[in-house]
Design an enzyme around this catalytic site. Structure first.
Site, short mmCIF file in Angstrom:
data_model
loop_
_atom_site.label_atom_id
_atom_site.label_comp_id
_atom_site.label_asym_id
_atom_site.label_seq_id
_atom_site.Cartn_x
_atom_site.Cartn_y
_atom_site.Cartn_z
N GLU A 145 23.63 36.27 23.42
CA GLU A 145 21.90 36.31 23.37
C GLU A 145 21.66 37.66 22.69
OE1 GLU A 145 17.88 35.10 25.57
OE2 GLU A 145 19.28 36.08 26.64
N GLY A 169 19.86 37.26 36.62
CA GLY A 169 19.45 35.84 37.22
C GLY A 169 20.59 35.37 38.35
N LYS A 197 6.20 41.39 40.35
CA LYS A 197 6.67 42.78 39.91
C LYS A 197 6.91 42.49 38.49
CE LYS A 197 10.14 44.43 38.96
NZ LYS A 197 10.52 44.91 37.48
N CYS A 199 13.20 33.99 24.42
CA CYS A 199 14.34 33.36 25.14
C CYS A 199 14.73 31.99 24.47
CB CYS A 199 14.10 32.92 26.73
SG CYS A 199 12.33 32.16 26.94
N GLU A 202 14.54 31.13 35.27
CA GLU A 202 14.55 30.80 33.79
C GLU A 202 14.86 32.02 33.12
OE1 GLU A 202 13.90 31.28 30.31
OE2 GLU A 202 11.54 31.67 30.75
N GLY A 205 14.29 36.17 32.92
CA GLY A 205 15.03 37.57 32.58
C GLY A 205 16.34 36.98 32.21
N SER A 206 17.17 37.86 32.31
CA SER A 206 18.49 37.77 31.60
C SER A 206 19.25 37.04 32.61
CB SER A 206 19.39 39.18 31.28
OG SER A 206 19.51 39.87 32.55
N THR A 207 20.43 36.15 32.00
CA THR A 207 21.28 35.54 32.83
C THR A 207 22.08 36.42 33.98
OG1 THR A 207 21.49 33.70 31.27
CG2 THR A 207 23.47 33.97 32.91
#
Length: 482
Positions: free
Chosen positions: A383, A233, A176, A284, A250, A228-230
């Site tokens: 971030e 995630g 995706k 990242c 990750e 992707g973003s925390t």
């Protein structure tokens, strides 16, 4: 528009999607449409997962050497598309072309070849002596169908960090990709088709949040791999935890570059251009916190400021460009909010901070440096994902290590010194999954991933292959004596 796609690559064929929604990809430098793709919905995810399950039956039983041969052909097919893929990704997300071709063509191809070589040598079954004086057969078996969800910043490399080890292990994949870079995903599909991947082995379904949610929770998916973003995630991890579904995450980073007091500042500043600002800061692992010794703080700040101010900002398709536009207007607005926050917090702007005056189209942000930054400020803790650096003073090495570790993230970092052994001794104390010495560059043969809020699990290296294999022990008792 140059790139118009109406079908999805599912089951080895280009099929008409169930969803009728259409995604228009807009160029980061032009703010004009460059292509269209379908937007996969939950029903399309169902079709793709069913195709992957069918494909898994034969792919998992294909000899490892034969799978490796197909991966090598896949790598060659990607390389043959370098002249298309490199400029296409640059147009989509603003990545400078000097980085786009290596990052989206040659690195993914090298990753395929690396795992092809690795799987040719891997023992999928081994005998071990057991304590009962019998033998245990330890088998490595593919996990099954993998749902891979990737972002827009390094679209093909981040996809390949999942696809290559999964396919080498004998898994099948439903990928995706992000809608912002959905066009290059179709070139990936064409390369897979040319390489002769069997039907259902790789399925590509660019979709919205609803598609991602459907893929993560799908009962036909055996593992999720996400970059992707925390915050996203965490949500995926919660779902996978409830379902007891293996997951690799990750996630975000706020990495520190520790400049030791013996570092050559000219060399260090030049190296930070890529370690801290690669892909316009949309990386990242970028070392966006520069930690400088207090007694050399002024000259370090000056060196970093001078380097950043010298970077050519412009058309990402120009080989001389070092800083292109960021991916969307929304991303630029987010970065600009952080710049305003830095000013409001009392940090001192030394260069940048606005939009380039000579570029009236495209989502550009001037590469920016803040001095007099405290590690507690939002610009040093959150971030930003853009070309914004914070230079922070430290008294001694112990404080530098403490400042570097004072973050919810732990993805990467770097140490800069004339003494490599000294730099290595500092690196050992950093709570982070990877550290660069006098630079930073991913190594395909070594594990990559994060501590703390930067994720779970590892990609790349042999460890990246292990993430797609189940272990099975078959206990064989000692044979009775005749």
């Amino acid at each position: 528009m140059k790139y118009v796609h109406t079908k999805l690559f599912i089951g080895g064929f280009w099929v008409t999607p169930v969803s009728t929604e259409v995604n228009t990809v807009v160029g980061a430098a032009t703010e004009e449409p460059i292509g269209q793709t379908p937007v996969a919905g939950p029903e399309d995810i169902d079709v793709a997962v069913a195709a992957a399950r069918r494909g898994f039956v034969s792919w998992s039983q294909t000899a490892a050497a034969d799978r490796a041969d197909i991966l090598d052909r896949f790598a060659a097919a990607l390389i043959s598309r370098a002249d298309v893929i490199g400029p296409l990704v640059s147009s989509e997300n603003g990545m400078p072309i000097s980085l786009s071709v290596p990052a989206n063509v040659y690195a993914p191809a090298a990753t395929l070849s690396y795992y092809a070589g690795l799987v040719r040598k891997l023992e999928f079954e081994e005998d071990r002596p057991s304590l009962a004086k019998g033998v245990t057969k330890v088998r490595r078996e593919p996990v099954g169908v993998v749902g891979a969800i990737v972002p827009w910043n390094y679209p093909l490399m981040l996809a390949m960090m999942k696809i290559a080890p999964a396919l080498a292990a004998g898994c099948t994949v439903v990928l995706k990709p992000a809608l912002e870079t959905a066009l290059d995903a179709n070139e990936l599909a064409a390369a897979a088709e040319e390489a002769g991947l069997p039907p259902g082995v790789l399925n590509i379904v660019p979709g919205s949040v609803a598609a991602s949610q459907a893929l993560v929770a799908h009962p036909g998916v055996d593992k999720i791999a996400f970059t992707g973003s925390t915050p996203v995630g965490r949500s995926i991890g919660e779902i996978c935890g409830r379902l007891l579904k293996p997951v690799t995450l990750e996630l975000g980073g706020k990495s520190a570059a520790i400049v030791l007091d013996d570092a050559d500042l000219a060399t260090t500043a030049a190296g930070l251009a890529s370690a801290s600002l690669a892909n316009n800061g949309q990386t990242c692992y970028a070392s966006t916190r520069i930690l400088a010794p207090a007694h050399r703080y002024a000259e370090t700040l000056e060196a970093v400021t001078s380097m950043v101010a010298s970077l050519k900002v412009g058309d990402p398709l120009d080989p001389a460009t070092r800083i292109g536009p960021v991916v969307t207007a929304r991303q630029r607005e987010s970065i600009e909010r952080y710049i305003r926050s830095g000013r409001a917090s009392g940090a001192r702007l030394t260069t940048g901070g606005g939009r380039p005056a000579d570029l009236n189209r495209g989502w550009y942000v001037e590469p920016t440096v803040f001095g007099d930054v405290l590690n507690s400020m939002p610009i040093a803790q959150e971030e930003i994902f853009g070309p914004v650096l914070s230079v922070i003073a430290y008294k001694d090495v112990e404080e530098a290590i403490a400042l570097a570790n004072d973050s919810e993230y732990g993805l990467a970092g770097s140490v800069w010194s004339a003494d490599v052994d000294r730099a290595n001794s500092v690196a050992r104390w950093l709570q982070t999954g990877s550290v660069g010495i006098n630079g930073y560059s991913l190594d395909i043969a070594s594990p990559f991933g994060g501590y703390k809020a930067s994720g779970l699990g590892r990609e790349l290296g042999p460890e990246g292959l292990s993430a797609y294999l189940h272990l099975k022990s078959v206990y064989q008792p000692r044979q009775a004596s005749q």
